[in-house]
Design a protein around this motif. Structure first.
Motif, PDB file in Angstrom:
ATOM      1  N   ALA A 204       0.820  -1.211   0.000  1.00 30.73           N
ATOM      2  CA  ALA A 204       0.000   0.000   0.000  1.00 30.73           C
ATOM      3  C   ALA A 204       0.853   1.261   0.000  1.00 30.73           C
ATOM      4  CB  ALA A 204      -0.929  -0.011   1.216  1.00 30.73           C
ATOM      5  N   GLU A 205       2.040   1.193   0.582  1.00 31.37           N
ATOM      6  CA  GLU A 205       2.892   2.376   0.709  1.00 31.37           C
ATOM      7  C   GLU A 205       3.822   2.581  -0.485  1.00 31.37           C
ATOM      8  OE1 GLU A 205       2.554   4.622   2.897  1.00 31.37           O
ATOM      9  OE2 GLU A 205       1.163   3.598   4.237  1.00 31.37           O
ATOM     10  N   LEU A 206       4.008   1.558  -1.304  1.00 30.02           N
ATOM     11  CA  LEU A 206       4.881   1.699  -2.474  1.00 30.02           C
ATOM     12  C   LEU A 206       4.203   2.559  -3.543  1.00 30.02           C
ATOM     13  CD1 LEU A 206       6.267  -1.938  -2.940  1.00 30.02           C
ATOM     14  CD2 LEU A 206       7.639   0.098  -2.489  1.00 30.02           C
ATOM     15  N   PRO A 207       4.982   3.288  -4.355  1.00 33.98           N
ATOM     16  CA  PRO A 207       4.402   3.987  -5.504  1.00 33.98           C
ATOM     17  C   PRO A 207       3.643   3.003  -6.385  1.00 33.98           C
ATOM     18  CG  PRO A 207       6.661   4.688  -5.158  1.00 33.98           C
ATOM     19  CD  PRO A 207       6.434   3.533  -4.237  1.00 33.98           C
ATOM     20  N   ASP A 208       2.607   3.473  -7.054  1.00 36.60           N
ATOM     21  CA  ASP A 208       1.707   2.602  -7.801  1.00 36.60           C
ATOM     22  C   ASP A 208       2.447   1.709  -8.804  1.00 36.60           C
ATOM     23  OD1 ASP A 208      -1.116   1.899  -8.368  1.00 36.60           O
ATOM     24  OD2 ASP A 208      -0.568   2.605 -10.374  1.00 36.60           O
ATOM     25  N   ARG A 209       3.479   2.237  -9.467  1.00 41.16           N
ATOM     26  CA  ARG A 209       4.171   1.482 -10.505  1.00 41.16           C
ATOM     27  C   ARG A 209       5.017   0.337  -9.940  1.00 41.16           C
ATOM     28  NH1 ARG A 209       6.068   5.097 -13.880  1.00 41.16           N
ATOM     29  NH2 ARG A 209       7.167   3.532 -15.110  1.00 41.16           N
ATOM     30  N   TYR A 210       5.161   0.278  -8.612  1.00 42.17           N
ATOM     31  CA  TYR A 210       5.983  -0.775  -8.004  1.00 42.17           C
ATOM     32  C   TYR A 210       5.194  -1.724  -7.099  1.00 42.17           C
ATOM     33  CZ  TYR A 210       9.729   2.303  -9.586  1.00 42.17           C
ATOM     34  OH  TYR A 210      10.555   3.091 -10.358  1.00 42.17           O
ATOM     35  N   LYS A 211       3.880  -1.516  -6.981  1.00 41.51           N
ATOM     36  CA  LYS A 211       3.099  -2.350  -6.067  1.00 41.51           C
ATOM     37  C   LYS A 211       3.119  -3.827  -6.440  1.00 41.51           C
ATOM     38  CE  LYS A 211      -0.209   1.307  -4.771  1.00 41.51           C
ATOM     39  NZ  LYS A 211       0.266   1.450  -3.380  1.00 41.51           N
ATOM     40  N   ALA A 212       3.019  -4.125  -7.743  1.00 37.36           N
ATOM     41  CA  ALA A 212       2.956  -5.525  -8.177  1.00 37.36           C
ATOM     42  C   ALA A 212       4.266  -6.276  -7.955  1.00 37.36           C
ATOM     43  CB  ALA A 212       2.551  -5.600  -9.652  1.00 37.36           C
ATOM     44  N   LEU A 213       5.352  -5.554  -7.640  1.00 35.54           N
ATOM     45  CA  LEU A 213       6.599  -6.223  -7.270  1.00 35.54           C
ATOM     46  C   LEU A 213       6.379  -7.142  -6.074  1.00 35.54           C
ATOM     47  CD1 LEU A 213       9.069  -3.195  -7.475  1.00 35.54           C
ATOM     48  CD2 LEU A 213       9.162  -5.215  -8.930  1.00 35.54           C
ATOM     49  N   VAL A 214       5.544  -6.679  -5.143  1.00 40.50           N
ATOM     50  CA  VAL A 214       5.270  -7.468  -3.934  1.00 40.50           C
ATOM     51  C   VAL A 214       4.607  -8.785  -4.308  1.00 40.50           C
ATOM     52  CG1 VAL A 214       3.961  -7.535  -1.774  1.00 40.50           C
ATOM     53  CG2 VAL A 214       5.121  -5.422  -2.472  1.00 40.50           C
ATOM     54  N   ASP A 215       3.688  -8.754  -5.271  1.00 38.20           N
ATOM     55  CA  ASP A 215       2.997  -9.978  -5.685  1.00 38.20           C
ATOM     56  C   ASP A 215       3.950 -10.970  -6.340  1.00 38.20           C
ATOM     57  OD1 ASP A 215       0.134  -9.145  -5.103  1.00 38.20           O
ATOM     58  OD2 ASP A 215       0.790  -7.505  -6.398  1.00 38.20           O
ATOM     59  N   CYS A 216       4.919 -10.457  -7.091  1.00 30.73           N
ATOM     60  CA  CYS A 216       5.895 -11.349  -7.730  1.00 30.73           C
ATOM     61  C   CYS A 216       6.839 -11.972  -6.704  1.00 30.73           C
ATOM     62  CB  CYS A 216       6.701 -10.588  -8.778  1.00 30.73           C
ATOM     63  SG  CYS A 216       5.735 -10.103 -10.216  1.00 30.73           S
ATOM     64  N   GLY A 217       7.066 -11.275  -5.617  1.00 33.19           N
ATOM     65  CA  GLY A 217       7.935 -11.819  -4.577  1.00 33.19           C
ATOM     66  C   GLY A 217       7.230 -12.852  -3.719  1.00 33.19           C
ATOM     67  N   ARG A 218       6.073 -12.491  -3.195  1.00 35.26           N
ATOM     68  CA  ARG A 218       5.381 -13.405  -2.272  1.00 35.26           C
ATOM     69  C   ARG A 218       4.533 -14.448  -3.002  1.00 35.26           C
ATOM     70  NH1 ARG A 218       0.768  -9.177   0.120  1.00 35.26           N
ATOM     71  NH2 ARG A 218      -0.500  -9.087  -1.783  1.00 35.26           N
ATOM     72  N   GLY A 219       4.179 -14.194  -4.281  1.00 35.35           N
ATOM     73  CA  GLY A 219       3.333 -15.128  -5.015  1.00 35.35           C
ATOM     74  C   GLY A 219       4.060 -15.997  -6.019  1.00 35.35           C
ATOM     75  N   LEU A 220       5.308 -15.631  -6.339  1.00 36.10           N
ATOM     76  CA  LEU A 220       6.112 -16.425  -7.265  1.00 36.10           C
ATOM     77  C   LEU A 220       7.436 -16.864  -6.645  1.00 36.10           C
ATOM     78  CD1 LEU A 220       5.640 -14.336 -10.557  1.00 36.10           C
ATOM     79  CD2 LEU A 220       4.569 -16.526 -10.007  1.00 36.10           C
TER      80      LEU A 220
END
Length: 424
Positions: A204-220
């Motif tokens: 939630a705190e990351l800039p919008d263009r970097y939010k999906a990085l979290v999904d690639c880390g915890r989901g992949l």
């Protein structure tokens, strides 16, 4: 039988004897070591070595002959090569592997092996005490993690000595040395450093263009550099088993220069690429991200600064449409998000310019730990998990990436109860 260099074995009649031993002296009488051990090697060529006493010579002679008979023979002079010379030979064998890995090997060998006391010793003279002294000396200069890497390189050098029949066994494997070697960070963390709730706050705190990085880390379960190097061409949406991600590239540093490279540990012979399942939970935010920020072509050298240019369409990139530099991202995007989420505290800049408290355990790599523990908790076997994480050794996965499971005690009780119930 050992040969007496100081006295003739077949004296002529009338020759004078020496007063000390009562035997006819040779021209070598009183010079150098008296006793010469003699034996024939596996090629039936006579070998010799000098000793001070007959007992020492006889013992060595017996040992050499036994080695020839049982196949364990090693030429005593083979170990005359200096450790530094052998280390450079070992290093040369890695020159055509991954160039960045080679440079790290080279730096460690040239700084912490070649110029040291151990580096100047003959291979055959290195023993456990020598290595313990080396460890004590290096501990004053290196952090434990770095010292462990140097020590692993030194082990490989002595493995080469054993393979080349220069020595019988690797002194690096002596029990006293094993007990004193740098340990791996406590054998893995008992508890996760980032929970799912924590990652939601960071996202939630990351800039919008970097939010999906979290999904690639915890989901992949991808490494940071693998996420930065991810391309839409790496995604097989029509795979028979469901959407899959082909992990075959990462963005890494060659010094201060950004390059594309194979996944960690990969080389031309074994690229270490892998496939990871892409579920809808990750695919949906990834698609939404690509709709807002269409992938762009970014050209970087392959493998090293001087490597051939390669162009890839990247899913994640900066506002300037360049590859993401990890140091910049960690300092100016990830850590501020951690602070805003209340996971670290900001500090006043000190002499080194640090703005945040130490946060190594909650950096992006912690997302891989969360992924791994979720997989184990969900019933994925460790061999499959190791494959998805890109680990060659499942034991390493268990030791470093699998953490204490919440409610594990009750699960143990249920498992035992189920076993007994099924048997009954």
């Amino acid at each position: 039988m050992p040969y007496d260099r100081w006295h003739k074995s077949r004296p002529k009649d009338g020759e004078s004897t020496c007063k000390e031993h009562g035997k006819v002296p040779t021209r070598d009488h009183g010079t150098g070591k008296r006793w010469q051990a003699r034996w024939r090697n596996r090629e039936d060529v006579q070998q010799t070595e000098l000793f001070r006493t007959e007992v020492e010579a006889r013992r060595h002679e017996t040992k050499m002959r036994s080695g020839v008979d049982d196949g364990s023979y090693i030429n005593p002079r083979a170990g005359e090569v200096r450790v530094s010379e052998l280390a450079l030979t070992w290093l040369k064998g890695h020159e055509h592997k991954n160039p960045r890995t080679y440079r790290r090997h080279k730096e460690r060998i040239l700084l912490h092996v070649v110029p040291t006391a151990v580096g100047k010793m003959r291979v055959k003279d290195v023993n456990a005490s020598s290595l313990l002294d080396w460890l004590h000396d290096r501990r004053r200069l290196l952090e434990s993690s770095t010292l462990r890497l140097v020590f692993d390189n030194l082990r490989a050098v002595f493995d080469l000595a054993v393979d080349d029949s220069l020595i019988h066994k690797n002194p690096r494997l002596a029990k006293s040395v094993q007990d004193a070697k740098p340990k791996r960070g406590g054998g893995g963390r008992a508890d996760l450093t980032l929970t799912w709730e924590d990652t939601e706050k960071i996202r939630a705190e990351l800039p919008d263009r970097y939010k999906a990085l979290v999904d690639c880390g915890r989901g992949l379960g991808l490494r940071q550099g693998e996420i930065f190097g991810l391309s839409p061409e790496d995604i097989d949406w029509a795979h028979p088993d469901g959407a899959m991600v082909h992990v075959q590239r990462q963005v890494v540093h060659d010094g201060s220069f950004l390059v594309y490279a194979l996944p960690k540990g990969g080389d031309d012979e074994d690229p270490k690429d892998r496939w990871v399942e892409l579920t809808d939970d990750v695919a949906i935010p990834l698609r939404e991200h690509m709709e807002k920020y269409p992938p762009v072509e970014v050209t970087r050298p392959w493998g090293s600064k001087g490597g051939s240019p390669v162009t890839a369409r990247l899913i994640f990139y900066t506002r300037e449409k360049t590859a993401i530099q990890s140091n910049w991202f960690n300092s100016y995007r990830w850590k501020p998000a951690l602070a805003s989420a209340g996971l670290i505290k900001p500090l006043e800049p000190d002499a080194k310019g640090r703005r945040w408290e130490k946060s190594r355990d909650v950096m992006m790599h912690a997302l891989r730990h969360l992924y791994a523990s979720m997989m184990i908790n969900g019933g994925v076997d460790v061999y499959t998990l190791a494959d998805r994480l890109g680990h060659a050794d499942p034991a390493f996965t268990l030791r470093k990436y699998v953490h204490r499971v919440v409610g594990a005690g009750s699960k143990v009780r249920i498992a035992v109860r189920s076993a007994y119930t099924g048997a009954a």
